[in-house]
Motif scaffolding. Sequence first.
Motif, PDB file in Angstrom:
ATOM      1  N   ASP A 307       0.796  -1.215   0.000  1.00 30.84           N
ATOM      2  CA  ASP A 307       0.000   0.000   0.000  1.00 30.84           C
ATOM      3  C   ASP A 307       0.840   1.283   0.000  1.00 30.84           C
ATOM      4  O   ASP A 307       0.907   2.009  -0.993  1.00 30.84           O
ATOM      5  CB  ASP A 307      -0.933  -0.040   1.223  1.00 30.84           C
ATOM      6  CG  ASP A 307      -2.062   0.963   1.165  1.00 30.84           C
ATOM      7  OD1 ASP A 307      -2.032   1.825   0.284  1.00 30.84           O
ATOM      8  OD2 ASP A 307      -2.986   0.893   2.005  1.00 30.84           O
ATOM      9  N   LYS A 313       0.717   8.897  -2.521  1.00 30.83           N
ATOM     10  CA  LYS A 313       0.266   9.696  -1.368  1.00 30.83           C
ATOM     11  C   LYS A 313       1.461   9.822  -0.441  1.00 30.83           C
ATOM     12  O   LYS A 313       1.964   8.819   0.082  1.00 30.83           O
ATOM     13  CB  LYS A 313      -0.859   8.982  -0.614  1.00 30.83           C
ATOM     14  CG  LYS A 313      -2.245   9.430  -1.020  1.00 30.83           C
ATOM     15  CD  LYS A 313      -3.297   8.914  -0.046  1.00 30.83           C
ATOM     16  CE  LYS A 313      -4.685   9.314  -0.515  1.00 30.83           C
ATOM     17  NZ  LYS A 313      -5.746   8.748   0.347  1.00 30.83           N
ATOM     18  N   ASN A 323      -1.783  12.248   8.635  1.00 32.68           N
ATOM     19  CA  ASN A 323      -1.603  12.483   7.179  1.00 32.68           C
ATOM     20  C   ASN A 323      -2.303  13.758   6.700  1.00 32.68           C
ATOM     21  O   ASN A 323      -2.795  13.792   5.571  1.00 32.68           O
ATOM     22  CB  ASN A 323      -2.180  11.318   6.348  1.00 32.68           C
ATOM     23  CG  ASN A 323      -1.470  10.005   6.586  1.00 32.68           C
ATOM     24  OD1 ASN A 323      -0.365   9.988   7.109  1.00 32.68           O
ATOM     25  ND2 ASN A 323      -2.107   8.909   6.203  1.00 32.68           N
ATOM     26  N   LYS A 358      -8.562  -5.344   3.320  1.00 29.58           N
ATOM     27  CA  LYS A 358      -9.354  -4.213   2.815  1.00 29.58           C
ATOM     28  C   LYS A 358      -9.485  -4.271   1.297  1.00 29.58           C
ATOM     29  O   LYS A 358     -10.574  -4.077   0.741  1.00 29.58           O
ATOM     30  CB  LYS A 358      -8.691  -2.894   3.244  1.00 29.58           C
ATOM     31  CG  LYS A 358      -9.327  -1.673   2.619  1.00 29.58           C
ATOM     32  CD  LYS A 358      -8.373  -0.507   2.499  1.00 29.58           C
ATOM     33  CE  LYS A 358      -7.427  -0.645   1.317  1.00 29.58           C
ATOM     34  NZ  LYS A 358      -6.481   0.480   1.198  1.00 29.58           N
ATOM     35  N   ARG A 420     -10.694   6.866  -6.033  1.00 26.37           N
ATOM     36  CA  ARG A 420      -9.569   6.553  -5.145  1.00 26.37           C
ATOM     37  C   ARG A 420     -10.011   6.501  -3.681  1.00 26.37           C
ATOM     38  O   ARG A 420      -9.397   5.811  -2.865  1.00 26.37           O
ATOM     39  CB  ARG A 420      -8.437   7.573  -5.336  1.00 26.37           C
ATOM     40  CG  ARG A 420      -7.234   7.213  -4.487  1.00 26.37           C
ATOM     41  CD  ARG A 420      -5.989   8.002  -4.775  1.00 26.37           C
ATOM     42  NE  ARG A 420      -4.907   7.488  -3.956  1.00 26.37           N
ATOM     43  CZ  ARG A 420      -3.636   7.707  -4.160  1.00 26.37           C
ATOM     44  NH1 ARG A 420      -3.236   8.437  -5.176  1.00 26.37           N
ATOM     45  NH2 ARG A 420      -2.724   7.194  -3.349  1.00 26.37           N
ATOM     46  N   ASN A 424      -9.922   4.027   0.872  1.00 24.64           N
ATOM     47  CA  ASN A 424      -9.996   4.495   2.246  1.00 24.64           C
ATOM     48  C   ASN A 424     -11.017   3.702   3.067  1.00 24.64           C
ATOM     49  O   ASN A 424     -11.373   4.087   4.184  1.00 24.64           O
ATOM     50  CB  ASN A 424     -10.363   5.987   2.240  1.00 24.64           C
ATOM     51  CG  ASN A 424      -9.416   6.824   3.054  1.00 24.64           C
ATOM     52  OD1 ASN A 424      -9.807   7.400   4.060  1.00 24.64           O
ATOM     53  ND2 ASN A 424      -8.154   6.890   2.666  1.00 24.64           N
ATOM     54  N   HIS A 427     -10.891   3.511   6.832  1.00 19.99           N
ATOM     55  CA  HIS A 427      -9.906   4.471   7.323  1.00 19.99           C
ATOM     56  C   HIS A 427     -10.508   5.639   8.113  1.00 19.99           C
ATOM     57  O   HIS A 427      -9.791   6.317   8.844  1.00 19.99           O
ATOM     58  CB  HIS A 427      -9.079   5.032   6.163  1.00 19.99           C
ATOM     59  CG  HIS A 427      -8.041   4.062   5.670  1.00 19.99           C
ATOM     60  ND1 HIS A 427      -8.357   2.834   5.139  1.00 19.99           N
ATOM     61  CD2 HIS A 427      -6.686   4.137   5.639  1.00 19.99           C
ATOM     62  CE1 HIS A 427      -7.247   2.204   4.792  1.00 19.99           C
ATOM     63  NE2 HIS A 427      -6.219   2.969   5.087  1.00 19.99           N
ATOM     64  N   HIS A 443      -1.188   1.099  12.132  1.00 18.63           N
ATOM     65  CA  HIS A 443      -2.155   1.546  11.121  1.00 18.63           C
ATOM     66  C   HIS A 443      -3.030   0.384  10.601  1.00 18.63           C
ATOM     67  O   HIS A 443      -4.255   0.487  10.552  1.00 18.63           O
ATOM     68  CB  HIS A 443      -1.390   2.197   9.961  1.00 18.63           C
ATOM     69  CG  HIS A 443      -2.255   2.640   8.829  1.00 18.63           C
ATOM     70  ND1 HIS A 443      -3.113   3.713   8.927  1.00 18.63           N
ATOM     71  CD2 HIS A 443      -2.419   2.137   7.564  1.00 18.63           C
ATOM     72  CE1 HIS A 443      -3.755   3.864   7.773  1.00 18.63           C
ATOM     73  NE2 HIS A 443      -3.352   2.918   6.931  1.00 18.63           N
ATOM     74  N   LYS A 501     -10.196  13.445   5.619  1.00 15.55           N
ATOM     75  CA  LYS A 501     -10.077  14.150   4.337  1.00 15.55           C
ATOM     76  C   LYS A 501     -11.261  13.875   3.402  1.00 15.55           C
ATOM     77  O   LYS A 501     -11.469  14.594   2.442  1.00 15.55           O
ATOM     78  CB  LYS A 501      -8.747  13.788   3.659  1.00 15.55           C
ATOM     79  CG  LYS A 501      -7.556  14.394   4.405  1.00 15.55           C
ATOM     80  CD  LYS A 501      -6.244  14.178   3.707  1.00 15.55           C
ATOM     81  CE  LYS A 501      -5.686  12.790   3.867  1.00 15.55           C
ATOM     82  NZ  LYS A 501      -5.623  12.204   5.200  1.00 15.55           N
TER      83      LYS A 501
HETATM   84  O1  LIG Z   1      -3.826   5.437  -1.422  1.00 17.01           O
HETATM   85  C1  LIG Z   1      -4.904   5.776  -0.968  1.00 17.01           C
HETATM   86  O2  LIG Z   1      -5.637   6.597  -1.524  1.00 17.01           O
HETATM   87  C2  LIG Z   1      -5.398   5.236   0.309  1.00 17.01           C
HETATM   88  O3  LIG Z   1      -6.361   5.710   0.837  1.00 17.01           O
HETATM   89  C3  LIG Z   1      -4.658   4.083   0.869  1.00 17.01           C
HETATM   90  C4  LIG Z   1      -4.858   3.916   2.345  1.00 17.01           C
HETATM   91  O4  LIG Z   1      -4.863   2.518   2.577  1.00 17.01           O
HETATM   92  C5  LIG Z   1      -3.722   4.514   3.154  1.00 17.01           C
HETATM   93  O5  LIG Z   1      -3.821   4.157   4.483  1.00 17.01           O
HETATM   94  C6  LIG Z   1      -3.545   6.001   3.036  1.00 17.01           C
HETATM   95  O6  LIG Z   1      -2.410   6.425   3.713  1.00 17.01           O
HETATM   96  C7  LIG Z   1      -4.660   6.745   3.638  1.00 17.01           C
HETATM   97  O7  LIG Z   1      -4.549   8.028   3.215  1.00 17.01           O
HETATM   98  P1  LIG Z   1      -5.364   9.214   3.825  1.00 17.01           P
HETATM   99  O8  LIG Z   1      -5.526  10.105   2.681  1.00 17.01           O
HETATM  100  O9  LIG Z   1      -6.651   8.692   4.359  1.00 17.01           O
HETATM  101  O10 LIG Z   1      -4.517   9.793   4.876  1.00 17.01           O
END
Ligand SMILES: O=C(O)C(=O)C[C@@H](O)[C@H](O)[C@H](O)COP(=O)(O)O
Length: 540
Positions: A307, A313, A323, A358, A420, A424, A427, A443, A501
Amino acid sequence: MRRPRAVIIGMMGAGKTRVGKEVAHMMRIPFADADVEIEREVGMKIPAYFDKYGEPAFREVEADLIADFLETFDGIFSLGGGAPMTPSTQVALADYISAGGRVVYLDADPEEAMERANRGGGRPMLAGDANARWKKLYKQRDPVFREVANVLVHTRRQTPQVAARKVMDMISERSVHVTGTAIEPYDVVIGEGTMNHVAEVFGDKVSKVALIHTQPVQRHSDRARALLRQAGYEVSDIVVPDAEAGKTVEVANGVWERLGDEGFTRSDAIVGVGGGAATDLAGFIAATWMRGIRYANCPTSLLAMVDASTGGKTGINTTAGKNLVGSFYTPAGVFADTKTLASLPNDIFIEGLGEVAKSGFIEDTEILSILERHAAELRAFDGATFLGSGLEDVVSELIERTVTVKVHHVSADLKEKGKREFLNYGHTLAHAIEKLEHFRWRHGNAVAVGTVYAAELANILGYIDRDLVDYHRSLLNSLGLPTSWNGGSFEDVLALMHKDKKARGNMLRFVVLEGGPGHVVHLENPPADAVEEAFRRIQR
Ligand SMILES: O=C(O)C(=O)C[C@@H](O)[C@H](O)[C@H](O)COP(=O)(O)O
Ligand SMILES: NC(=O)c1ccc[n+]([C@@H]2O[C@H](COP(=O)([O-])OP(=O)(O)OC[C@H]3O[C@@H](n4cnc5c(N)ncnc54)[C@H](O)[C@@H]3O)[C@@H](O)[C@H]2O)c1
């Protein structure tokens, strides 16, 4: 469909049969030599066949036999030196490659190969002055071999065993190509020893490389440093605090200062080696230094391989949350070297399975089947016995599949405007848990709980049935992942979920399944009591 695991081509005397047999032996699969098979089929030795019927007739028999083996033989298949010169064989090899096959060109030292080719004599193609004939053929064949092969292995001054090991590593490599709007294409190369390619990614556009890594992966970054130095780069070793402690603006500032002191310019590059925290930071530094310099990642944890290292990212955490500062900034290459997993502790390996599951829930349900079938072995992961075990193949397939899911989403929507966001899944709650646990919760573990939360929410709102929620719990539990959390109040969690986000203004937005695994949708502004009830359910 059966097809060779690899086809070996090369000049006469390059060691195709010797090395091919060794590879087959190491991989415990059959070996076949096209020349031996032809002799069996025509019932005579090749020199005799040449004498009697001539070369064109021989090439016809050879091309037919190769075409047949390319569709039926499951092992290592070595071809006669001139076979790839036949146009129909070139087409058959191209088809084989496009179906995922590996054509390995064994590029041996000419002196060694000539000496071996002359041993015993009797090669019709070397009649007369054998060395002069060999050299002439080499001149004709070498460019064609390079054209038809997709794997090139130099074997100069190597024992057959060393050459075979090299071939085996290279044919076991898997690669996922990343492309899409605003993405400079790159590959994620997966397999034992893939870090060896790290020095190939920048070419001569780069002269200095800053190697950003943490202390627990020192031995892996030492390897990357040696490879980069051998390739002529000037390497700066930058050790950053481990895990989330490295994803801070203070650490980033320290690295920017180092780059300034050491004169890093736009013709230099970054390589991130380590878990997802290190590769997130390395990417962030690359994205921000001089508004963007090139970078590559060598992920060393399962989670970073499946990932964090891919998709661009990059970022750091702030006091406001996880993040929240970063950018979308694409790497030039990713080298997921499974060799590095030999030092990975069991709990950190298992955490990575959270993101793997996931990806199974949101798109590739075969991932879920693999996880189910191998749950006990995955849960018992032990780096000390991992390399060369059956589990390594399973893990490589999981990495390839999970990266493929990620790439489907990233390629369609680099900057996360819609599709995309499906990555998430789980998340929204996961990031809140991580923050409230002061990043002491891993995480992937938080994501596992987050997916159960998303499943509960979807169930409450009628998107999925109870069985699917139970399936989330049973699968994740079988892998040793957590499925509940009791570390904070709903009010604190809710406040953090509003900073996610995906939220828009005061509106919460989630990713949930609809109907079954593999069908994912956005859920906007769900009723407040459902958001709370789902939270109560994961507290049990
Ligand atoms: O690449 C992505 O888009 C993702 O959301 C992958 C996630 O699995 C990952 O944990 C990512 O760091 C989450 O990003 P965030 O934008 O929610 O901080
Ligand atoms: N950018 C993205 O798209 C993305 C995706 C998923 C996760 N992430 C981020 O990745 C991070 C989580 O990554 P992680 O789970 O790898 O955690 P991590 O980076 O904190 O690594 C976990 C621990 O394992 C150690 N480690 C890593 N590889 C090792 C190895 N081969 N041998 C021994 N020790 C090793 C690390 O030094 C660290 O102590 C989080 O910050 C998360 O936000 C980013």
